[in-house]
Design a protein around this motif. Structure first.
Motif, PDB file in Angstrom:
ATOM      1  N   ARG A  24      79.677  55.670 124.027  1.00 16.97           N
ATOM      2  CA  ARG A  24      79.586  54.252 123.733  1.00 16.97           C
ATOM      3  C   ARG A  24      79.110  53.541 124.975  1.00 16.97           C
ATOM      4  NH1 ARG A  24      82.693  54.146 119.163  1.00 16.97           N
ATOM      5  NH2 ARG A  24      84.034  55.939 119.155  1.00 16.97           N
ATOM      6  N   ALA A  25      78.530  52.413 124.765  1.00 16.42           N
ATOM      7  CA  ALA A  25      78.195  51.593 125.902  1.00 16.42           C
ATOM      8  C   ALA A  25      78.559  50.169 125.600  1.00 16.42           C
ATOM      9  CB  ALA A  25      76.721  51.727 126.230  1.00 16.42           C
ATOM     10  N   GLY A  26      78.893  49.443 126.640  1.00 16.51           N
ATOM     11  CA  GLY A  26      79.505  48.147 126.508  1.00 16.51           C
ATOM     12  C   GLY A  26      78.557  47.003 126.314  1.00 16.51           C
ATOM     13  N   ALA A  27      78.935  45.839 126.596  1.00 16.46           N
ATOM     14  CA  ALA A  27      78.456  44.622 125.985  1.00 16.46           C
ATOM     15  C   ALA A  27      77.243  44.039 126.654  1.00 16.46           C
ATOM     16  CB  ALA A  27      79.584  43.616 126.065  1.00 16.46           C
ATOM     17  N   SER A  28      76.498  43.275 125.827  1.00 16.38           N
ATOM     18  CA  SER A  28      75.440  42.399 126.293  1.00 16.38           C
ATOM     19  C   SER A  28      74.797  41.752 125.103  1.00 16.38           C
ATOM     20  CB  SER A  28      74.416  43.180 127.109  1.00 16.38           C
ATOM     21  OG  SER A  28      73.533  42.289 127.729  1.00 16.38           O
ATOM     22  N   ARG A  29      73.680  41.094 125.347  1.00 13.96           N
ATOM     23  CA  ARG A  29      73.044  40.344 124.290  1.00 13.96           C
ATOM     24  C   ARG A  29      71.846  41.100 123.789  1.00 13.96           C
ATOM     25  NH1 ARG A  29      69.928  35.696 123.446  1.00 13.96           N
ATOM     26  NH2 ARG A  29      70.864  34.405 121.861  1.00 13.96           N
ATOM     27  N   ALA A  30      70.957  40.484 123.008  1.00 17.77           N
ATOM     28  CA  ALA A  30      69.736  41.028 122.433  1.00 17.77           C
ATOM     29  C   ALA A  30      69.835  42.523 122.271  1.00 17.77           C
ATOM     30  CB  ALA A  30      68.563  40.715 123.324  1.00 17.77           C
ATOM     31  N   ALA A  31      70.010  43.044 121.059  1.00 18.20           N
ATOM     32  CA  ALA A  31      70.347  44.432 120.876  1.00 18.20           C
ATOM     33  C   ALA A  31      69.426  45.160 119.949  1.00 18.20           C
ATOM     34  CB  ALA A  31      71.762  44.550 120.369  1.00 18.20           C
ATOM     35  N   ARG A  32      69.504  46.494 120.056  1.00 19.16           N
ATOM     36  CA  ARG A  32      68.810  47.350 119.121  1.00 19.16           C
ATOM     37  C   ARG A  32      69.866  48.198 118.433  1.00 19.16           C
ATOM     38  NH1 ARG A  32      63.637  50.989 119.698  1.00 19.16           N
ATOM     39  NH2 ARG A  32      62.808  48.988 120.267  1.00 19.16           N
ATOM     40  N   VAL A  33      69.906  48.188 117.116  1.00 19.48           N
ATOM     41  CA  VAL A  33      70.944  48.865 116.366  1.00 19.48           C
ATOM     42  C   VAL A  33      70.320  49.943 115.520  1.00 19.48           C
ATOM     43  CG1 VAL A  33      72.831  48.570 114.740  1.00 19.48           C
ATOM     44  CG2 VAL A  33      72.210  46.712 116.244  1.00 19.48           C
ATOM     45  N   TRP A  34      70.874  51.112 115.595  1.00 22.14           N
ATOM     46  CA  TRP A  34      70.358  52.235 114.807  1.00 22.14           C
ATOM     47  C   TRP A  34      71.520  52.881 114.074  1.00 22.14           C
ATOM     48  CZ3 TRP A  34      65.032  53.148 115.506  1.00 22.14           C
ATOM     49  CH2 TRP A  34      64.467  52.493 116.607  1.00 22.14           C
ATOM     50  N   GLY A  35      71.327  53.352 112.839  1.00 19.63           N
ATOM     51  CA  GLY A  35      72.378  53.970 112.037  1.00 19.63           C
ATOM     52  C   GLY A  35      72.064  55.409 111.753  1.00 19.63           C
ATOM     53  N   ALA A  36      73.096  56.252 111.508  1.00 25.41           N
ATOM     54  CA  ALA A  36      72.892  57.663 111.264  1.00 25.41           C
ATOM     55  C   ALA A  36      73.808  58.163 110.183  1.00 25.41           C
ATOM     56  CB  ALA A  36      73.155  58.453 112.549  1.00 25.41           C
ATOM     57  N   PRO A  37      73.366  59.189 109.370  1.00 21.95           N
ATOM     58  CA  PRO A  37      74.144  59.564 108.212  1.00 21.95           C
ATOM     59  C   PRO A  37      75.257  60.564 108.427  1.00 21.95           C
ATOM     60  CG  PRO A  37      72.076  60.760 108.199  1.00 21.95           C
ATOM     61  CD  PRO A  37      72.052  59.834 109.377  1.00 21.95           C
ATOM     62  N   LEU A  49      86.072  42.160 114.548  1.00 22.09           N
ATOM     63  CA  LEU A  49      85.152  41.045 114.374  1.00 22.09           C
ATOM     64  C   LEU A  49      85.711  39.969 113.462  1.00 22.09           C
ATOM     65  CD1 LEU A  49      81.702  42.810 114.139  1.00 22.09           C
ATOM     66  CD2 LEU A  49      82.859  41.878 116.113  1.00 22.09           C
ATOM     67  N   ALA A  50      86.421  40.373 112.429  1.00 24.76           N
ATOM     68  CA  ALA A  50      87.018  39.403 111.522  1.00 24.76           C
ATOM     69  C   ALA A  50      88.493  39.254 111.880  1.00 24.76           C
ATOM     70  CB  ALA A  50      86.871  39.862 110.078  1.00 24.76           C
ATOM     71  N   ALA A  51      89.067  38.146 111.475  1.00 20.50           N
ATOM     72  CA  ALA A  51      90.495  37.973 111.719  1.00 20.50           C
ATOM     73  C   ALA A  51      91.256  38.955 110.843  1.00 20.50           C
ATOM     74  CB  ALA A  51      90.898  36.549 111.385  1.00 20.50           C
ATOM     75  N   PRO A  52      91.883  39.978 111.411  1.00 18.02           N
ATOM     76  CA  PRO A  52      92.496  41.023 110.608  1.00 18.02           C
ATOM     77  C   PRO A  52      93.837  40.611 110.031  1.00 18.02           C
ATOM     78  CG  PRO A  52      92.815  41.488 112.920  1.00 18.02           C
ATOM     79  CD  PRO A  52      92.000  40.227 112.848  1.00 18.02           C
ATOM     80  N   GLU A 275      72.108  38.372 115.294  1.00 21.84           N
ATOM     81  CA  GLU A 275      72.258  38.438 116.748  1.00 21.84           C
ATOM     82  C   GLU A 275      73.650  37.992 117.194  1.00 21.84           C
ATOM     83  OE1 GLU A 275      69.138  37.106 119.244  1.00 21.84           O
ATOM     84  OE2 GLU A 275      67.572  37.508 117.763  1.00 21.84           O
ATOM     85  N   GLU A 276      74.225  37.004 116.492  1.00 21.73           N
ATOM     86  CA  GLU A 276      75.584  36.575 116.832  1.00 21.73           C
ATOM     87  C   GLU A 276      76.596  37.690 116.556  1.00 21.73           C
ATOM     88  OE1 GLU A 276      73.439  34.928 115.073  1.00 21.73           O
ATOM     89  OE2 GLU A 276      73.123  32.998 116.078  1.00 21.73           O
ATOM     90  N   VAL A 277      76.426  38.390 115.427  1.00 27.13           N
ATOM     91  CA  VAL A 277      77.332  39.490 115.103  1.00 27.13           C
ATOM     92  C   VAL A 277      77.163  40.629 116.103  1.00 27.13           C
ATOM     93  CG1 VAL A 277      77.925  41.224 113.370  1.00 27.13           C
ATOM     94  CG2 VAL A 277      77.403  38.897 112.656  1.00 27.13           C
ATOM     95  N   ILE A 278      75.920  40.897 116.508  1.00 30.41           N
ATOM     96  CA  ILE A 278      75.676  41.937 117.515  1.00 30.41           C
ATOM     97  C   ILE A 278      76.372  41.588 118.818  1.00 30.41           C
ATOM     98  CG2 ILE A 278      73.899  42.944 119.001  1.00 30.41           C
ATOM     99  CD1 ILE A 278      72.045  42.940 116.577  1.00 30.41           C
ATOM    100  N   PHE A 281      79.994  42.242 118.368  1.00 32.04           N
ATOM    101  CA  PHE A 281      80.238  43.673 118.240  1.00 32.04           C
ATOM    102  C   PHE A 281      80.222  44.363 119.598  1.00 32.04           C
ATOM    103  CE2 PHE A 281      78.855  48.046 117.678  1.00 32.04           C
ATOM    104  CZ  PHE A 281      79.704  48.485 116.687  1.00 32.04           C
ATOM    105  N   THR A 282      79.187  44.127 120.387  1.00 35.37           N
ATOM    106  CA  THR A 282      79.078  44.799 121.677  1.00 35.37           C
ATOM    107  C   THR A 282      80.169  44.348 122.645  1.00 35.37           C
ATOM    108  OG1 THR A 282      77.421  43.146 122.358  1.00 35.37           O
ATOM    109  CG2 THR A 282      76.612  45.231 121.466  1.00 35.37           C
ATOM    110  N   ARG A 283      80.571  43.070 122.554  1.00 39.53           N
ATOM    111  CA  ARG A 283      81.643  42.590 123.438  1.00 39.53           C
ATOM    112  C   ARG A 283      82.984  43.232 123.099  1.00 39.53           C
ATOM    113  NH1 ARG A 283      79.187  37.301 123.312  1.00 39.53           N
ATOM    114  NH2 ARG A 283      80.497  36.760 121.525  1.00 39.53           N
ATOM    115  N   SER A 284      83.153  43.629 121.833  1.00 42.25           N
ATOM    116  CA  SER A 284      84.449  44.157 121.395  1.00 42.25           C
ATOM    117  C   SER A 284      84.640  45.629 121.721  1.00 42.25           C
ATOM    118  CB  SER A 284      84.603  43.967 119.881  1.00 42.25           C
ATOM    119  OG  SER A 284      83.712  44.815 119.172  1.00 42.25           O
ATOM    120  N   GLN A 285      83.582  46.303 122.166  1.00 42.87           N
ATOM    121  CA  GLN A 285      83.664  47.737 122.393  1.00 42.87           C
ATOM    122  C   GLN A 285      83.869  48.044 123.874  1.00 42.87           C
ATOM    123  OE1 GLN A 285      83.795  49.453 119.624  1.00 42.87           O
ATOM    124  NE2 GLN A 285      83.336  47.558 118.523  1.00 42.87           N
TER     125      GLN A 285
END
Length: 404
Positions: A24-37, A49-52, A275-278, A281-285
């Motif tokens: 994993r790598a930590g936080a910043s802005r402007a991101a590239r997101v890739w998914g894998a199966p 991210l949401a109020a649990p 971009e706001e969700v990204i 997301f990155t800040r939370s990891q």
């Protein structure tokens, strides 16, 4: 020399090589997101991210995590997967088929475990559940056929059994600015697993209208067609996951508290606030060091941020559309398909720079292929890619590209 900053999203079409742990790598802005199966479970997730809810604060069990991992990146909640897609040849069809098999295995594993006994008697079944997957039988309801496969719509099922008017309510939320559709049914507990229901009313509630618009289905005239039943075959002890099977042969997977990655992919599907969700997301990891091994594989783009002044060669070398393949020896290939029968391909190398999470990427050759005939294309360039987050499913990185 021009410089651009880019962010994007994609799916890995080939499984990564075996490795000891996810990076994993930590936080910043402007991101590239890739998914894998292909899921490789390493740790438990706590939604951030949401109020649990209180239940959401608890970790998922490993079998529940396996189901969540299998569902990540599967578009249309499974409803959009048509039989002809599964019969088609190619990388995407193979990936979809593999995904569905993983989902089926994960669902069966949880049903075998059983979860909460007599779920209809438990208060955990009460409340609003978000639909995250459903099968697509030929007898699917009009709601399923029309709305469920649209990723930009959110689908919920509300269950209220401990009231003077027990009900099951299916909700289609179009957007915060448009409104929703609610289809309501009278509900009766039949036994510890089965709920009997009969649809009796439905209406659209549009934000721009001061009144509700009736749903054009005459439930009273439908007779037995308006009736049905729903078996809860698995209810998690934390109240986060529910699996149900309906009288028309449909399987539903529902969730009360979304995994942070699901929130991210939902924003991408809706094309709003990505971009706001990204950023969240990155800040939370918690960041850890990564290396080339975690990046090896084939990736398909899901989303990319807008950049200005990019040439076709810049797009090709950055891999902002189409596919990206990274090999163990550091070879890299980007393939862009802007039009049918036309592809732009760029080749180069990627290597780790120092002990940080940055990689140096050098593009050195490219071509435009039209109808099988290649034409040389200048895609030479040097740029730096910073990995902000990566696991077996999702990759987020920041790209600063300097084109020659």
């Amino acid at each position: 020399m021009a410089s651009t900053a880019a962010a994007s999203v994609a799916i890995r079409l080939r499984p990564p090589p075996p490795r000891c742990a996810s990076s994993r790598a930590g936080a910043s802005r402007a991101a590239r997101v890739w998914g894998a199966p292909r899921p490789q479970l390493r740790r438990r997730w706590a939604p951030t991210l949401a109020a649990p809810s209180v239940a959401a604060a608890e970790a998922y069990t490993e079998p529940e995590l396996a189901l969540i991992e299998a569902l990540l990146g599967l578009q249309g909640r499974g409803r959009a997967v048509a039989p002809r897609q599964l019969q088609a040849s190619g990388r995407v069809a193979d990936t979809i088929s593999w995904w569905l098999q993983e989902v089926e295995r994960a669902v069966q594993a949880l049903e075998d475990l059983g979860g909460v006994p007599d779920p209809t008697s438990s208060s955990l079944i009460e409340g609003s559940w978000q639909l995250i997957f459903t099968t697509r039988p030929g007898t699917a309801s009009p709601i399923q056929r029309t709305f469920v496969g649209v990723d930009s719509f959110r689908i919920f099922q509300e269950v209220y059994l401990r009231t003077d008017d027990p009900r099951v309510v299916n909700v289609v939320k179009f957007s915060e600015s448009v409104g929703d559709l609610k289809v309501e049914a009278e509900a009766t507990i039949n036994d510890g697993k089965r709920i009997l229901f009969r649809f009796d009313r439905a209406a659209f509630a549009f934000k721009f209208l001061p009144f509700k618009v009736p749903y054009p289905v005459p439930f009273k005239l439908l007779g037995d067609e308006a009736k049905g039943w729903l078996d809860t075959t698995y209810l998690s002890h934390t109240g986060n996951i529910r699996i149900s099977r309906g009288n028309k042969g449909t399987t539903f997977v529902l969730q009360k508290s979304a995994d942070p990655r699901q929130i991210l992919l939902s924003a991408i599907s809706a094309r709003t606030g990505v971009e706001e969700v990204i950023d969240d997301f990155t800040r939370s990891q918690n960041g850890t060091k990564t290396d080339l091994n975690i990046l090896v594989g084939e990736w398909q783009l899901l989303w990319g941020s807008q950049t200005e002044g990019e040439s076709w060669s810049a797009v090709a070398s950055a891999g902002l559309k189409g596919f990206q393949v990274i090999k163990e020896d550091g070879q890299l290939k980007n393939s862009v398909r802007p039009f049918p029968g036309v592809s732009l391909n760029a080749r180069g190398n990627i290597r780790k720079t120092g002990n940080s999470n940055t990689f140096s990427v050098s593009m050195n050759e490219g071509a435009v292929q039209v109808g099988g005939v290649p034409f040389p294309l200048d895609t030479r360039g040097e740029f730096v890619m910073e990995i902000l987050y990566v696991d077996s499913k999702i990759r987020i990185s920041r790209l600063n590209q300097h084109m020659l």
